[in-house]
Every structure is written in C-alpha cells, then in structure tokens.
Write a protein that holds these residues in place. Structure first.
Motif, PDB file in Angstrom:
ATOM      1  N   TYR A 136     104.016 102.232  16.015  1.00 40.70           N
ATOM      2  CA  TYR A 136     102.965 102.922  16.767  1.00 40.70           C
ATOM      3  C   TYR A 136     101.833 101.981  17.153  1.00 40.70           C
ATOM      4  CZ  TYR A 136      99.114 106.099  17.808  1.00 40.70           C
ATOM      5  OH  TYR A 136      98.057 106.730  18.416  1.00 40.70           O
ATOM      6  N   GLN A 137     101.447 101.101  16.227  1.00 40.84           N
ATOM      7  CA  GLN A 137     100.335 100.195  16.481  1.00 40.84           C
ATOM      8  C   GLN A 137     100.646  99.235  17.625  1.00 40.84           C
ATOM      9  OE1 GLN A 137      99.162  97.873  13.088  1.00 40.84           O
ATOM     10  NE2 GLN A 137      97.409  96.938  14.103  1.00 40.84           N
ATOM     11  N   LEU A 138     101.864  98.654  17.614  1.00 39.70           N
ATOM     12  CA  LEU A 138     102.233  97.715  18.678  1.00 39.70           C
ATOM     13  C   LEU A 138     102.328  98.424  20.027  1.00 39.70           C
ATOM     14  CD1 LEU A 138     103.113  94.869  19.549  1.00 39.70           C
ATOM     15  CD2 LEU A 138     105.481  95.557  19.061  1.00 39.70           C
ATOM     16  N   CYS A 139     102.922  99.610  20.046  1.00 36.89           N
ATOM     17  CA  CYS A 139     103.046 100.359  21.304  1.00 36.89           C
ATOM     18  C   CYS A 139     101.669 100.666  21.888  1.00 36.89           C
ATOM     19  CB  CYS A 139     103.820 101.657  21.071  1.00 36.89           C
ATOM     20  SG  CYS A 139     105.563 101.419  20.688  1.00 36.89           S
ATOM     21  N   THR A 140     100.742 101.077  21.030  1.00 32.92           N
ATOM     22  CA  THR A 140      99.384 101.371  21.489  1.00 32.92           C
ATOM     23  C   THR A 140      98.700 100.118  22.013  1.00 32.92           C
ATOM     24  OG1 THR A 140      99.209 103.142  19.839  1.00 32.92           O
ATOM     25  CG2 THR A 140      97.158 102.352  20.821  1.00 32.92           C
ATOM     26  N   GLN A 141      98.854  99.008  21.300  1.00 33.22           N
ATOM     27  CA  GLN A 141      98.245  97.750  21.722  1.00 33.22           C
ATOM     28  C   GLN A 141      98.795  97.300  23.070  1.00 33.22           C
ATOM     29  OE1 GLN A 141      99.030  95.163  18.395  1.00 33.22           O
ATOM     30  NE2 GLN A 141      97.165  95.750  17.300  1.00 33.22           N
ATOM     31  N   MET A 142     100.115  97.425  23.268  1.00 31.17           N
ATOM     32  CA  MET A 142     100.711  97.017  24.545  1.00 31.17           C
ATOM     33  C   MET A 142     100.221  97.904  25.684  1.00 31.17           C
ATOM     34  SD  MET A 142     104.596  95.671  23.811  1.00 31.17           S
ATOM     35  CE  MET A 142     105.202  97.175  23.050  1.00 31.17           C
TER      36      MET A 142
END
Length: 310
Positions: A136-142
């Motif tokens: 979730y964190q990486l998807c949000t950051q991207m």
C-alpha cells in the motif's frame, strides 16, 4: 504569470466553422462527455466501494478513471459552449489555466500508464514477491509522485507560455488552449518554448511509453519461458490486454502530436489527434476495462443487482 501584451482574451475557433454541422457535433460530443463521466465515475465508484477491487491494479485503475473524468472536463464543456456561441472567447487567464490542467492531467496519465505496466510486470514475472513489492505504501507513493511530476511539468509550460508576447492574432486554431497553437500566435523568440515542448514533453511522452514496452517485453518473455500450456498463457496475457490497449490508444496520438515540430500545415492533423486522446480515449477506457476484466464485471453486476433489489 501575466503576458507582456494587451491581449486579454483568445478566440477558440473550434473544429469547424460550418454552422450546419455544429448542432450535430454538439449532440455527439455531449454524448461522448456524458458517457466518459458516467463510465469512469462508475469504475471509480466500484474500485472504492468493492473490497474485491482493493488491490494495487485497481487502485491505479481508480486513479486512471479520476484522471479521465478531469481530462474530458478540461476541454469538452468549453467546446460544447462554443458550438452555440458567436464570440467563442476565453480569457487570457482561463486559457493559461486550461493549458495547465490539460498538460497536468495528460502528463500524469502518461506516467500512470507506465506505473500500471510495472504493476503487471511484478504480478506476472515476480508473483511470489508481488504482495511485498506492491504494498500500500509503495502504491500510494507512486501515485503521489506521478501526480506531482504532472503538476510541475504543466506549471513549467503554463509559466513559460504566459510570458510570451502575443501580437499577431488572438484567434486559436483549436478547440482548447494548447502550447503549439499559442506558439503560432506569439511574437519574438519562442525557441526556448519550442525546445521545452519537443525535449521535455517529448521525453515525458516517449520515456514512459518505452518503459511500458520494456515491461511488456519482459512479461512476454517470462510467460513463454514459464508457461507451457496455451490456456495458462492466454489467461495471463488477457490480464494485460486491457492495459496494453489503453496504452496504444493514449500514447500513439500523443506521440504523433508532441514529437513533431509546430507548423500551420499540421494544425488540422493535430486537431483530429487531440480529439482522439482528449475525448475518445477517456470514453473507451472504462469500456475496455469493464468488458475485458472479470473482477470489474463481477463487481458491476453485483452493484446492478443490489440497485435492482432496492
């Protein structure tokens, strides 16, 4: 961000000056806009409301639907208004704002499609690591990154365009304010603006497209090396077919428009391609994902059944 001339408004000449055609074009583009908003709105609602779609792939699909709604809204309402307007004017500030949001949303969509290709690459080529990598964190950051890059890329064009001298005419040979038609009206040296358009925008258009193609190249190689069953191979490729179709529909007209130098003879061709990627593609995206994706179709069917019960 104020220009150095006395120009206070521009005239958008639109896609045709034949009055007899304008009522029919109004109905056509009104239908296109309505289908775009309703279709993408439905996909966005499903992604948010259905727990089965709370996955990275559909998180990015929700972002894409939101972009397509805004993308159509930037250009089509003004076009519809001008079909029955005799003046067809847009203020200088309104023109620069339209240019900014058009490039903001277009750049963001270009980058988002590359991110979606990366998501499919990890899902197919690194399935055991997918839940760890695409957290979730990486998807949000991207998602935040592509929206931020899109905003500042558009801000660059809007600032540089607003500082130009406009002394030739205030008539724009287009149905919305874009950089290339405005450069045709500018006086003085526009080499820096042209360089930014060809180099920076060209890179942002071709770079993600190239990365998307590389992702699909590795996906295909991985599938052919691992899958010995035609049915398994077909099922895996079908999960990418929707996204790849959207990529082609979006990138081909954009690359055609923004990788060629501006010229008066090319304006009519640019008009046709602009209609494709700003009006037609946002309509087709929800249809492509809905018709080819079992999860989205299942969620949509459940929502329809629930509404029928109510």
């Amino acid at each position: 961000m104020l220009n150095q001339t006395s120009v206070t408004e521009f005239l958008l000449l639109g896609i045709t000056d034949i009055r007899a055609l304008q009522p029919y074009l109004f109905v056509l583009f009104l239908a296109i806009y309505a289908v775009s908003v309703v279709g993408n709105g439905a996909v966005l609602t499903l992604v948010i409301s259905d727990p089965r779609l709370h996955l990275p792939m559909y998180f990015f699909l929700g972002n894409l639907s939101c972009l397509d709604i805004c993308y159509s809204t930037v250009t089509l309402p003004k076009m519809l208004e001008n079909f029955f307007s005799t003046h067809k004017a847009i203020s200088f500030l309104g023109c620069i704002s339209q240019l900014h949001f058009f490039h903001f949303l277009g750049t963001t969509e270009s980058l988002l499609l590359a991110v979606m290709a990366f998501d499919r690459f990890v899902a197919i080529c690194r399935p055991l690591h997918y839940s760890v990598v695409m957290n979730y964190q990486l998807c949000t950051q991207m998602a935040v990154t592509v929206w931020t890059i899109g905003f500042f890329h558009a801000l660059l064009h809007s600032i540089m365009t607003s500082r130009l001298n406009f002394c030739r005419s205030n008539q724009i040979q287009h149905f919305f304010c874009d950089v290339k038609p405005l450069l045709e009206l500018a006086c003085g040296n526009t080499e820096l603006n042209q360089w930014l358009l060809n180099t920076v925008t060209g890179t942002i258009a071709t770079g993600p497209f190239f990365l998307t193609l590389v992702s699909y190249f590795y996906i295909i190689i991985s599938l052919f090396s691992k899958c010995h069953s035609c049915s398994v191979l077909h099922k895996a490729l079908s999960t990418c077919a929707s996204h790849f179709t959207v990529v082609i529909l979006f990138y081909v007209p954009v690359l055609y428009t923004y990788t060629r130098p501006a010229s008066r003879s090319a304006m009519q061709q640019d008009l046709v391609t602009a209609i494709t990627y700003s009006a037609v593609t946002p309509v087709l995206n929800p249809l492509i994902y809905t018709l080819r994706n079992k999860d989205v179709k299942g969620a949509l069917t459940d929502q329809i059944d629930w509404l029928c019960i109510l």
